[in-house]
Design a protein around this motif. Sequence first.
Motif, PDB file in Angstrom:
ATOM      1  N   VAL A   1      27.270  27.985   4.468  1.00 16.76           N
ATOM      2  CA  VAL A   1      27.975  26.680   3.961  1.00 16.76           C
ATOM      3  C   VAL A   1      27.365  25.613   5.708  1.00 16.76           C
TER       4      VAL A   1
ATOM      5  N   ILE B   1      37.475  17.685   5.502  1.00 11.33           N
ATOM      6  CA  ILE B   1      35.885  18.296   4.771  1.00 11.33           C
ATOM      7  C   ILE B   1      35.339  18.179   3.343  1.00 11.33           C
TER       8      ILE B   1
ATOM      9  N   SER C   1      23.255  27.763   9.423  1.00 11.00           N
ATOM     10  CA  SER C   1      24.719  27.718   8.787  1.00 11.00           C
ATOM     11  C   SER C   1      25.922  28.698   9.619  1.00 11.00           C
TER      12      SER C   1
ATOM     13  N   MET D   1      30.141  18.311   4.127  1.00 10.72           N
ATOM     14  CA  MET D   1      29.128  20.383   4.040  1.00 10.72           C
ATOM     15  C   MET D   1      28.473  20.049   3.165  1.00 10.72           C
TER      16      MET D   1
ATOM     17  N   ALA E   1      32.467  27.133  13.078  1.00  8.81           N
ATOM     18  CA  ALA E   1      33.329  27.611  11.753  1.00  8.81           C
ATOM     19  C   ALA E   1      34.593  27.661  12.122  1.00  8.81           C
TER      20      ALA E   1
ATOM     21  N   ASP F   1      35.606  24.444  13.395  1.00 10.06           N
ATOM     22  CA  ASP F   1      35.959  22.719  12.930  1.00 10.06           C
ATOM     23  C   ASP F   1      35.489  23.120  11.343  1.00 10.06           C
ATOM     24  N   TRP F   2      35.240  24.408  10.550  1.00  9.51           N
ATOM     25  CA  TRP F   2      35.130  24.019   9.191  1.00  9.51           C
ATOM     26  C   TRP F   2      36.906  24.858   9.229  1.00  9.51           C
ATOM     27  N   LYS F   3      37.414  25.665   9.472  1.00  8.26           N
ATOM     28  CA  LYS F   3      39.139  25.978   9.052  1.00  8.26           C
ATOM     29  C   LYS F   3      40.134  24.825   9.326  1.00  8.26           C
TER      30      LYS F   3
ATOM     31  N   PHE G   1      34.353  17.111   8.677  1.00  7.66           N
ATOM     32  CA  PHE G   1      33.306  17.815   8.889  1.00  7.66           C
ATOM     33  C   PHE G   1      32.302  17.486   7.369  1.00  7.66           C
TER      34      PHE G   1
ATOM     35  N   ARG H   1      26.605  22.169   8.190  1.00  2.15           N
ATOM     36  CA  ARG H   1      27.192  20.704   8.320  1.00  2.15           C
ATOM     37  C   ARG H   1      26.241  19.775   8.621  1.00  2.15           C
TER      38      ARG H   1
END
Length: 411
Positions: A138, A362, A334, A295, A354, A356-358, A293, A140
């Motif tokens: 993944v 998105i 990534s 993606m 990671a 921020d991904w959570k 984010f 950003r």
Amino acid sequence: MKKALLIAAALAVTTSASAAGKLEIFSWWSGDEGPALEALVKLYKQKYPSVAVDNATVSGGAGTNAKAVLKTRMLGGTPPDSFQAHAGQELIGTWVVAGRMEDLSSLFKSEGFDKAFPKDLIKLISTNGKIWSVPVNVHRSNVMWYNPAKLKAWGVTAPKTWPEFLKTCSTLKAKGVAAPLVVGENWTQQHLWESVMIGTLGAQGWENLWAGKMKFTDPKVVAGFTTFGKVMDCANKDASGLSWQQASDRIIDGTSAFNIMGDWAAGYFTTTKKLAPNTGFGWAPAPGTTKTFVMLADSFGLPKGAKNRTEAMNWLKVLGSKAGQDAFNPLKGSIAARTDSDLSKYNTYSKSAAADWKSNKIVGSLVHGAVAPESFTSAFGAVIDQFVASKNSAGAAAAAQQLAVRAGIGK
């Protein structure tokens, strides 16, 4: 008896030759992105040492050249065994709808990928209940990169909104920085446009645009084009001649203050340039996109008619494995697409991504294939080129709306 032994020996040789196998991997990861791919190839060779791997790369930022070569091969009936594509509409809206890809749902179930990958990501790579590619990472898109020491010397901080960015741009120009923002060739300008538009419309507005609930001719979108034009006035005049890496170099050497680029730049800074996060390079969300984010995911699929199908399936197994993702992503800049990655293998930037991904909202990237079919994205570059030359916001918005209608966006 002797004849039987000769037949058995011949069969053994034939079986051994067959077992050796071949695998052609088609991607646009070359040069500075090559080490990450090589880490995957090395892992594959450890598991399947008798397979001869043809690492077929076609260089060119964001896959622009590779996609053209791939189209010729796919339409000509000579597909690679497995090829890179951005997860989402880039693959689905092109080769899946054309009936040229294999359904990978059974692979996801047998390998446990259906539980290892986030549901939202699986949704992105699926249509009609079938899964079409294996995401290896993944990325950003909406990251603003800078040199911490230079910002301190100039007495400025990373701007949090686009109006604030424009003020900072004026401040830096007054201090003798000719091009506070550095951009490169056309696709990097589209990449910048994406962050400006999301920072203008907000995450929900961006989603509405691609769902057909908002038209490109909406005043808010037109205003986003206008802001993009002002932002481009802060940029270098030789953009068309620069690769994304060359643009990134101008952040390192202090020629420019800011660059909006995906976090493959983090891989470039750390792997190629040997810079440490927070000291050698700094980052922040692109202005106006805090808590969002944007993606994209690099993924590989299995085309129908692949010559070495078994080897390609084994390649996909390696890509989706925890070991594969943790070998690839720390070098690429990534984060793993899997939810069970070993974060101890990742640097400070990747750990922040990671997290921020959570926690962030998105949304998908346009430029990198997540939200629009290839028929739109391939033509949109001309809209950006014309806009940069004319700064005609209403005209660019109308042209983009025509492309959206032709591409069936919102239907």
